[in-house]
Scaffold this motif. Sequence first.
Motif, PDB file in Angstrom:
ATOM      1  N   ALA A 170       1.014   3.880  -2.995  1.00  0.00           N
ATOM      2  CA  ALA A 170       0.526   5.237  -2.746  1.00  0.00           C
ATOM      3  C   ALA A 170       1.505   6.254  -3.305  1.00  0.00           C
ATOM      4  O   ALA A 170       1.107   7.318  -3.760  1.00  0.00           O
ATOM      5  N   VAL A 171       2.793   5.910  -3.267  1.00  0.00           N
ATOM      6  CA  VAL A 171       3.790   6.844  -3.768  1.00  0.00           C
ATOM      7  C   VAL A 171       3.969   6.719  -5.273  1.00  0.00           C
ATOM      8  O   VAL A 171       3.999   7.714  -5.997  1.00  0.00           O
ATOM      9  N   LEU A 172       4.084   5.471  -5.761  1.00  0.00           N
ATOM     10  CA  LEU A 172       4.321   5.274  -7.196  1.00  0.00           C
ATOM     11  C   LEU A 172       3.086   5.606  -8.019  1.00  0.00           C
ATOM     12  O   LEU A 172       3.190   5.925  -9.195  1.00  0.00           O
ATOM     13  N   GLY A 173       1.909   5.476  -7.401  1.00  0.00           N
ATOM     14  CA  GLY A 173       0.673   5.669  -8.157  1.00  0.00           C
ATOM     15  C   GLY A 173       0.204   4.346  -8.716  1.00  0.00           C
ATOM     16  O   GLY A 173       0.990   3.415  -8.867  1.00  0.00           O
ATOM     17  N   ILE A 233       0.841  -1.205   0.000  1.00  0.00           N
ATOM     18  CA  ILE A 233       0.000   0.000   0.000  1.00  0.00           C
ATOM     19  C   ILE A 233       0.874   1.253   0.000  1.00  0.00           C
ATOM     20  O   ILE A 233       0.659   2.182  -0.788  1.00  0.00           O
ATOM     21  N   ALA A 234       1.896   1.263   0.878  1.00  0.00           N
ATOM     22  CA  ALA A 234       2.756   2.444   0.974  1.00  0.00           C
ATOM     23  C   ALA A 234       3.465   2.698  -0.354  1.00  0.00           C
ATOM     24  O   ALA A 234       3.510   3.830  -0.839  1.00  0.00           O
ATOM     25  N   ILE A 235       4.017   1.641  -0.956  1.00  0.00           N
ATOM     26  CA  ILE A 235       4.738   1.823  -2.219  1.00  0.00           C
ATOM     27  C   ILE A 235       3.794   2.304  -3.322  1.00  0.00           C
ATOM     28  O   ILE A 235       4.091   3.247  -4.056  1.00  0.00           O
ATOM     29  N   LEU A 288      -5.763   0.950  -5.618  1.00  0.00           N
ATOM     30  CA  LEU A 288      -4.350   1.191  -5.919  1.00  0.00           C
ATOM     31  C   LEU A 288      -3.847   0.293  -7.031  1.00  0.00           C
ATOM     32  O   LEU A 288      -2.662   0.260  -7.325  1.00  0.00           O
TER      33      LEU A 288
END
Lengths: 300, 314
Positions: free
Chosen positions: A156-159, A152-154, A243
């Motif tokens: 959220a940043v990468l899109g 989820i964290a990755i 996501l």
Amino acid sequence: MYERVYKLQNAISGEPGNKYSRSSLYKDAWRRLTRNRLAIIGLSIIAALIFISLFSPFLATHDPTLRVKEDSLKPPGSQYWFGTDILGRDIYSRVIYGSRISMLVGIVAVGISLLIGLGMGAVAGYFGGFSDALIMRIADIFFAFPYILGAIAIMAVLGPGIVNIFVAIGILGWAHFARLFRSSILSIKNKEYIEAARALGASNFRIIIKHIFPNSFAPIIVFGTMNVGTAIIVEAALSFLGLGVQPPAPAWGQMLSESMRYINTAPWMMFFPGMAIVFTVLGFVLFGDGLRDAFDPRMK
Amino acid sequence: MLYYILRRILQMVPVIIGVTLILFMLIYMIPEDPASLILQKGATEQALANLRAKMGIDRPLHIQYLRYMGNLVRGDLGTSYRYRRPVSSILADYYPNSIRLALAAIIIEIFVGIITGIIAAVKRYSFWDTLVTVSTTLAVCVPVFWLGMIFQNIFGLRLGWLPISGMGDGSLRYYIMPAFTLASVSLAYVARITRSSMLETMSNDYITTAFAKGLSPGMVIGKHALKNAMIPVVTLVGLNLGTLMGGAVLTETVFNWPGVGRAIYHAILERDTPVVIGGTLVLVMIFLILNLIIDIVYAYLDPRIRFDRRESRV
């Protein structure tokens, strides 16, 4: 469940035909695998999925992204086998096409984990010392990261997007492979045949690729198979959270996310994509279990 | 024991540094300029520069990381793009609910998992054993969010036994479905490992002896077998906490549970990355702390753990 009894019978009856034939780890394993009914069911599910994802255009009855306004939320019937969603899209065709995304993510993401993990595991296990300590501490950090949270964290940043899913799931999964490969290297790197290879002047790279890798392949292929199932569930979860693959592409997790508001009025919207995920993951789990039992009959 | 606890806490330090470093790098990689996201569209170049200086995002990477860590220690998780409020104040209301739900799930996982595992082991090859084996295999393959939706449909809508979503007044009824959903995967693993661990323990000589001297089956299983069979189960409960924390995001989303997981989901929809990363950090921290507690319980149950390690390390 009756495997023990079954194995016992095998052991008692023996395999007379094979007494004098050459046999290897892989031949033995294959024979055990084909006698394991659950493993064969798993393998059939996987084969069916590969078939479905390759031939989606021929199996689908509708365009998976086609919206037919007047056919919104139709229950399953002769025209729409699995019913339609709120936008009037055919759920059967979407489930069929959805298999492509799941299979692709499962295989590519696990492939990435495998490559990183084998590289890191080889360096850690073969060379030991500082590189070993460093790599294993990094692996510890990845273990501390709950799989879905990390993804989820990755994401959220990468899109969102399928390539980013490959990256996120691939990067998060390497630590298990590294640990597994490292421990099998440790258990065989001091064996005589490795020493013999080195005495004959083989390079480190050649020893790892030619001698160590084939001999530590079994646990890795077992874990890899099971991990494909995990990757598919994580992809479904990411798509569910918005996501994953972006609409209108049909991903099972995303279809479930869309169905959340229609649990009461259109339960078919959530039923079929969910069943698709369960069957897919079940296929990999059963086949992985079967492989494990086949490679190491003492286990379980 | 105290030595073991201290050592275990110290071991957590590099993991925490690593986890925060990864999350920090992720924040750093966010392509958008945080300052322009926080300020309104028509902000002047000077105002943007001022805010960047105030947030410290014009400094070099390692300084930023130290600053980020310093803020973390003081409980500052950054500023939400969407609400222009500190992330910590957004999450503060939610994390107790997440911990409550996780604890409820752990209790279900342990009790239901162990009891079904024992039944399967004691009545081996019976109908119940088959049922447990089949359902635990299936449970691992079912995505938690889908299971939650099925529960909602059956127990909430069709039977009307339980509230479909939300936390309501916080009474037990609201916990049952989400906690079972969250526990499902771990429960299956606990039941499986209890079964195999019990089977292994029951084949030991001292169990035969206990039966031979005329103890009742309940006594043998409860007093002699269970305690020794529990050790791998405790390890597994610890290992499964990660699954539980990841599942929290999905379960809370499905059941509209006012926890950190749901806050993460809403932040994803609103592209409010600092809240996503901050929420993830909170869940990882809950995971690490629960893990530490389980490790300590483990060392308490099995003295070999705390002595073994000490001797081998020295």
